[in-house]
Motif scaffolding. Sequence first.
Motif, PDB file in Angstrom:
ATOM      1  N   PRO A  46      11.588  18.070 129.199  1.00 13.93           N
ATOM      2  CA  PRO A  46      11.353  18.022 127.748  1.00 13.93           C
ATOM      3  C   PRO A  46      12.627  17.653 127.001  1.00 13.93           C
ATOM      4  O   PRO A  46      13.735  17.948 127.448  1.00 13.93           O
ATOM      5  CB  PRO A  46      10.923  19.455 127.412  1.00 13.93           C
ATOM      6  N   GLN A  47      12.475  16.995 125.842  1.00 13.47           N
ATOM      7  CA  GLN A  47      13.593  16.662 124.960  1.00 13.47           C
ATOM      8  C   GLN A  47      13.118  16.861 123.527  1.00 13.47           C
ATOM      9  O   GLN A  47      12.098  16.305 123.122  1.00 13.47           O
ATOM     10  CB  GLN A  47      14.045  15.215 125.147  1.00 13.47           C
ATOM     11  N   ARG A  48      13.848  17.650 122.767  1.00 12.34           N
ATOM     12  CA  ARG A  48      13.553  17.846 121.344  1.00 12.34           C
ATOM     13  C   ARG A  48      14.625  17.150 120.526  1.00 12.34           C
ATOM     14  O   ARG A  48      15.797  17.205 120.865  1.00 12.34           O
ATOM     15  CB  ARG A  48      13.548  19.324 120.984  1.00 12.34           C
ATOM     16  N   THR A  49      14.196  16.501 119.447  1.00 11.68           N
ATOM     17  CA  THR A  49      15.130  15.813 118.572  1.00 11.68           C
ATOM     18  C   THR A  49      14.933  16.294 117.145  1.00 11.68           C
ATOM     19  O   THR A  49      13.811  16.276 116.643  1.00 11.68           O
ATOM     20  CB  THR A  49      14.916  14.285 118.636  1.00 11.68           C
ATOM     21  N   GLU A  50      16.014  16.730 116.533  1.00  9.03           N
ATOM     22  CA  GLU A  50      16.021  17.100 115.116  1.00  9.03           C
ATOM     23  C   GLU A  50      17.105  16.279 114.447  1.00  9.03           C
ATOM     24  O   GLU A  50      18.247  16.286 114.887  1.00  9.03           O
ATOM     25  CB  GLU A  50      16.288  18.588 114.948  1.00  9.03           C
ATOM     26  N   ILE A  51      16.728  15.565 113.392  1.00 15.06           N
ATOM     27  CA  ILE A  51      17.659  14.674 112.708  1.00 15.06           C
ATOM     28  C   ILE A  51      17.756  15.112 111.255  1.00 15.06           C
ATOM     29  O   ILE A  51      16.729  15.225 110.581  1.00 15.06           O
ATOM     30  CB  ILE A  51      17.187  13.206 112.810  1.00 15.06           C
ATOM     31  N   PRO A  52      18.974  15.358 110.749  1.00 13.83           N
ATOM     32  CA  PRO A  52      19.119  15.842 109.375  1.00 13.83           C
ATOM     33  C   PRO A  52      19.020  14.733 108.314  1.00 13.83           C
ATOM     34  O   PRO A  52      19.744  14.724 107.342  1.00 13.83           O
ATOM     35  CB  PRO A  52      20.509  16.486 109.384  1.00 13.83           C
ATOM     36  N   GLU A  84      14.033  10.791 106.183  1.00 16.41           N
ATOM     37  CA  GLU A  84      13.118   9.724 106.613  1.00 16.41           C
ATOM     38  C   GLU A  84      13.017   9.575 108.135  1.00 16.41           C
ATOM     39  O   GLU A  84      12.201   8.804 108.629  1.00 16.41           O
ATOM     40  CB  GLU A  84      13.510   8.385 105.976  1.00 16.41           C
ATOM     41  N   ALA A  85      13.825  10.320 108.883  1.00 16.11           N
ATOM     42  CA  ALA A  85      13.771  10.252 110.345  1.00 16.11           C
ATOM     43  C   ALA A  85      12.953  11.434 110.869  1.00 16.11           C
ATOM     44  O   ALA A  85      13.270  12.585 110.591  1.00 16.11           O
ATOM     45  CB  ALA A  85      15.172  10.283 110.925  1.00 16.11           C
ATOM     46  N   PRO A  86      11.892  11.174 111.630  1.00 13.29           N
ATOM     47  CA  PRO A  86      11.040  12.271 112.107  1.00 13.29           C
ATOM     48  C   PRO A  86      11.686  13.069 113.232  1.00 13.29           C
ATOM     49  O   PRO A  86      12.422  12.524 114.056  1.00 13.29           O
ATOM     50  CB  PRO A  86       9.802  11.537 112.619  1.00 13.29           C
ATOM     51  N   GLY A  87      11.397  14.360 113.276  1.00 13.63           N
ATOM     52  CA  GLY A  87      11.730  15.153 114.443  1.00 13.63           C
ATOM     53  C   GLY A  87      10.749  14.796 115.537  1.00 13.63           C
ATOM     54  O   GLY A  87       9.645  14.319 115.267  1.00 13.63           O
ATOM     55  N   SER A  88      11.134  15.011 116.791  1.00 17.59           N
ATOM     56  CA  SER A  88      10.226  14.620 117.868  1.00 17.59           C
ATOM     57  C   SER A  88      10.358  15.526 119.086  1.00 17.59           C
ATOM     58  O   SER A  88      11.334  16.254 119.245  1.00 17.59           O
ATOM     59  CB  SER A  88      10.481  13.170 118.291  1.00 17.59           C
ATOM     60  N   LEU A  89       9.354  15.423 119.921  1.00 18.21           N
ATOM     61  CA  LEU A  89       9.334  16.058 121.229  1.00 18.21           C
ATOM     62  C   LEU A  89       8.925  14.980 122.214  1.00 18.21           C
ATOM     63  O   LEU A  89       7.939  14.260 121.994  1.00 18.21           O
ATOM     64  CB  LEU A  89       8.309  17.199 121.280  1.00 18.21           C
ATOM     65  N   THR A  90       9.703  14.819 123.270  1.00 18.55           N
ATOM     66  CA  THR A  90       9.307  13.906 124.347  1.00 18.55           C
ATOM     67  C   THR A  90       9.241  14.708 125.636  1.00 18.55           C
ATOM     68  O   THR A  90       9.977  15.679 125.829  1.00 18.55           O
ATOM     69  CB  THR A  90      10.287  12.724 124.523  1.00 18.55           C
TER      70      THR A  90
END
Length: 112
Positions: A9-15, A18-24
């Motif tokens: 799993p990879q979680r992405t949080e961007i401050p 307009e950029a979405p957070g994601s889970l891959t």
Amino acid sequence: MGFGRQFLPQRTEIPIPEAPGSLTIVSVDPQTGAYTQHYYDSRGVARLYAMTLASGVWTLTRESPDFTPLDFRQRFTGTFSEDGNTISSAWEKCLNGSDWEHDFALTYRRVG
């Protein structure tokens, strides 16, 4: 039944608003060894990417319909630094079926 080491799993949080957070979630086909990245984001987008990792280069490609009609093709190429602490990468898109254009650059850095 546990999943053991079958998924990454990879979680992405961007401050940036307009950029979405994601889970891959990366999975591997045990018979072929082929990788698939399952992508989900805060906009409700879900996509499947074919993934490779070889000779210090990470690629993701989306060239066939998945959960939604294929409005455009996508590809990602990331190159690992020699020390393995940085991945310099870029996303490209193809809107007409043959001409690829730069979408955006992305840099991953190991922290901690």
